[in-house]
Design a protein around this motif. Structure first.
Motif: not given
Length: 206
Positions: A73-88
């Protein structure tokens, strides 16, 4: 462990909340209090709700590769400033606007089922260096990758029908945009003027 127990475990141990929607599909609704730096989504999950993890600074990576997530969804991870990796998930078809804005993603591995990259989805990711757009993507909307200062290489495997005028605005490090030789002229026509000269075709085979 049955699904109900798994949902309760994620709530109590990880601070992440899931609910069943009206269609009895599992939805991740709130991860803003996530306590796990490297979080793995429950496999039965079909959707991550808008603003689910928004501004969560604890999360460092999220793995939904074993899940059935088709929508973020919209802005689901907005400003998760330490999020470096995502596996879809391989089921993923759509990512909402500003879903990963202002994160610290270093690379992206999109599934072939992805159709649309929405407005501002990956803007302000200052560590992102390379993007490969898979075959299924037909639309890259405005400011999708705006202000990614280290982004130097884009590969369009897809015969993308629409690229927003400012999709790559302020990505001043871009050196090359690779496209299929048969799409070279068409892609040039839909790219802004400052990117046309950076388009290069893949080598023709056969």
């Amino acid at each position: 462990m049955d699904l109900k127990d798994e949902i309760n475990r994620h709530r109590s141990e990880c601070g992440v909340i899931y609910k069943m929607n009206a269609q009895q599909e599992l939805v991740l609704t709130d991860g803003r209090s996530c306590t796990v730096p490297d979080y793995e989504v429950i496999p039965e999950t079909t959707c991550i709700k808008e603003r689910a993890f928004s501004t969560c600074t604890q999360i460092r990576s999220v793995d939904m590769s074993k899940s059935q997530v088709g929508t973020i969804g919209d802005a689901a991870f907005f400003a998760c400033k330490n999020l470096k990796a995502v596996h879809f998930s391989e089921c993923l078809q759509s990512i909402g606007s500003f879903a990963f804005e202002s994160c610290s993603l270093e690379e992206l591995d999109f599934p072939d089922n992805l159709k649309t990259i929405d407005i501002g989805t990956f803007s302000l990711n200052k560590e992102l260096k390379e993007v490969i757009i898979p075959h299924g993507v037909t639309e890259i909307h405005n400011i999708a990758f705006q202000s990614c200062p280290k982004l130097s290489q884009i590969t369009l495997l897809s015969p993308t029908a629409y690229i927003g005028k400012h999709a790559f605005r302020y990505c001043d490090a871009i050196e090359v945009v690779y496209v299929s030789w048969k799409d070279e002229n068409r892609i040039k026509c839909i790219l802004p003027q400052d990117m046309k000269e950076k388009v290069e075709a893949f080598p023709r085979i056969g």
